[in-house]
Design a protein around this motif. Structure first.
Motif, PDB file in Angstrom:
ATOM      1  N   ARG A 143       2.947  17.389 -16.315  1.00 47.83           N
ATOM      2  CA  ARG A 143       3.011  17.753 -14.887  1.00 47.83           C
ATOM      3  C   ARG A 143       3.948  18.951 -14.672  1.00 47.83           C
ATOM      4  O   ARG A 143       3.598  19.904 -13.979  1.00 47.83           O
ATOM      5  N   ASP A 144       5.131  18.881 -15.264  1.00 45.19           N
ATOM      6  CA  ASP A 144       6.097  19.976 -15.113  1.00 45.19           C
ATOM      7  C   ASP A 144       5.547  21.265 -15.718  1.00 45.19           C
ATOM      8  O   ASP A 144       5.698  22.346 -15.153  1.00 45.19           O
ATOM      9  N   GLY A 145       4.912  21.155 -16.872  1.00 41.39           N
ATOM     10  CA  GLY A 145       4.369  22.331 -17.547  1.00 41.39           C
ATOM     11  C   GLY A 145       3.273  23.008 -16.745  1.00 41.39           C
ATOM     12  O   GLY A 145       3.260  24.233 -16.600  1.00 41.39           O
ATOM     13  N   VAL A 146       2.349  22.229 -16.224  1.00 42.82           N
ATOM     14  CA  VAL A 146       1.265  22.813 -15.432  1.00 42.82           C
ATOM     15  C   VAL A 146       1.818  23.420 -14.144  1.00 42.82           C
ATOM     16  O   VAL A 146       1.359  24.484 -13.704  1.00 42.82           O
ATOM     17  N   ALA A 147       2.834  22.792 -13.558  1.00 40.11           N
ATOM     18  CA  ALA A 147       3.455  23.374 -12.355  1.00 40.11           C
ATOM     19  C   ALA A 147       4.068  24.735 -12.674  1.00 40.11           C
ATOM     20  O   ALA A 147       4.000  25.663 -11.857  1.00 40.11           O
ATOM     21  N   ALA A 148       4.648  24.884 -13.863  1.00 36.64           N
ATOM     22  CA  ALA A 148       5.222  26.172 -14.262  1.00 36.64           C
ATOM     23  C   ALA A 148       4.135  27.189 -14.601  1.00 36.64           C
ATOM     24  O   ALA A 148       4.297  28.390 -14.358  1.00 36.64           O
ATOM     25  N   LEU A 149       3.021  26.734 -15.163  1.00 37.32           N
ATOM     26  CA  LEU A 149       1.912  27.622 -15.510  1.00 37.32           C
ATOM     27  C   LEU A 149       1.158  28.119 -14.285  1.00 37.32           C
ATOM     28  O   LEU A 149       0.685  29.260 -14.265  1.00 37.32           O
ATOM     29  N   ALA A 150       1.030  27.266 -13.283  1.00 40.43           N
ATOM     30  CA  ALA A 150       0.152  27.546 -12.142  1.00 40.43           C
ATOM     31  C   ALA A 150       0.339  28.924 -11.509  1.00 40.43           C
ATOM     32  O   ALA A 150      -0.647  29.617 -11.263  1.00 40.43           O
ATOM     33  N   PRO A 151       1.571  29.386 -11.274  1.00 42.04           N
ATOM     34  CA  PRO A 151       1.712  30.685 -10.597  1.00 42.04           C
ATOM     35  C   PRO A 151       1.374  31.900 -11.457  1.00 42.04           C
ATOM     36  O   PRO A 151       1.204  32.993 -10.925  1.00 42.04           O
ATOM     37  N   VAL A 152       1.273  31.734 -12.772  1.00 40.79           N
ATOM     38  CA  VAL A 152       1.089  32.908 -13.646  1.00 40.79           C
ATOM     39  C   VAL A 152      -0.167  32.877 -14.509  1.00 40.79           C
ATOM     40  O   VAL A 152      -0.557  33.903 -15.057  1.00 40.79           O
ATOM     41  N   VAL A 153      -0.793  31.724 -14.641  1.00 40.33           N
ATOM     42  CA  VAL A 153      -1.881  31.609 -15.614  1.00 40.33           C
ATOM     43  C   VAL A 153      -3.097  32.452 -15.245  1.00 40.33           C
ATOM     44  O   VAL A 153      -3.734  33.047 -16.124  1.00 40.33           O
ATOM     45  N   ALA A 154      -3.426  32.565 -13.970  1.00 44.49           N
ATOM     46  CA  ALA A 154      -4.584  33.388 -13.580  1.00 44.49           C
ATOM     47  C   ALA A 154      -4.339  34.852 -13.950  1.00 44.49           C
ATOM     48  O   ALA A 154      -5.218  35.524 -14.493  1.00 44.49           O
ATOM     49  N   HIS A 155      -3.144  35.334 -13.679  1.00 43.44           N
ATOM     50  CA  HIS A 155      -2.778  36.716 -14.005  1.00 43.44           C
ATOM     51  C   HIS A 155      -2.871  36.936 -15.527  1.00 43.44           C
ATOM     52  O   HIS A 155      -3.431  37.931 -15.988  1.00 43.44           O
ATOM     53  N   ALA A 156      -2.342  35.982 -16.292  1.00 42.42           N
ATOM     54  CA  ALA A 156      -2.369  36.105 -17.750  1.00 42.42           C
ATOM     55  C   ALA A 156      -3.804  36.141 -18.270  1.00 42.42           C
ATOM     56  O   ALA A 156      -4.144  36.973 -19.116  1.00 42.42           O
TER      57      ALA A 156
END
Length: 188
Positions: A143-156
């Motif tokens: 849960r914590d990991g996906v919350a951290a990924l969410a704001p940047v993963v689309a850009h990446a």
């Protein structure tokens, strides 16, 4: 493209690394949760691959995902200090370029609630047009990991897929003028 910026048709694969879940000693809880959260972000999840804590098997599963052209591969499990925790070692054998800032952000995401989150040795890196991410094996770590990924993963994902996305958040240059003149080279 979906509303949240994930390119339309972008696929993700979840790899759960656990000797005990692989042997059927208990059910895999982090893999299905991870698949659900990635679907909520807008990825089509190819499925969950359940493997034991074996470096060659993990490496093979990672290479297969890259070979299948998925945009994002996220592992859960095998990132700690136990002798059989070898997910980062297998990942290092596959990635071409590390993304250390994102790996640090993932560790920091859970640090306040779970101080031992900083013991995760998880890596983030790229190979070809695939982003590979290691998360801990707990549901809280997922849960914590996906919350951290969410704001940047689309850009990446857009960048890896060749999208001209360098101007997002003020990085790169906007047409006609530098976005940050103070970052330019010496005045000439």
């Amino acid at each position: 493209m979906t509303d949240d910026g994930i390119p339309a048709g972008a696929r993700a694969r979840v790899i759960t690394v656990s000797d005990r879940a692989h042997a059927g000693a208990y059910p895999d809880r982090s893999g299905p949760l991870l698949a659900s959260l990635l679907s909520e972000l807008g990825f089509g999840v190819d499925g969950i691959v359940l493997v034991p804590d074996d470096i060659a098997i993990i490496e093979s599963a990672l290479r297969a995902a890259v070979g299948d052209g998925v945009a994002l591969v996220v592992t859960t499990g095998g990132t700690g200090l136990a002798p059989r925790d070898v997910t980062p070692e297998a990942t290092r054998m596959v990635i071409e370029r590390e993304v250390p800032g994102l790996a640090e952000a993932l560790r920091a995401a859970g640090r306040e609630a779970v101080p031992t989150a900083v013991l995760s040795r998880g890596l983030v890196g790229t190979r070809d047009a695939t982003l590979l991410v290691n998360l801990p094996g707990s549901t809280g770590g997922v849960r914590d990991g996906v919350a951290a990924l969410a704001p940047v993963v689309a850009h990446a994902v857009r960048q890896l897929r060749g999208g001209d996305d360098h101007s997002a958040h003020g990085y790169g240059e906007h047409e006609g003028a530098p976005s940050h003149p103070e970052r330019s080279g010496p005045a000439g």
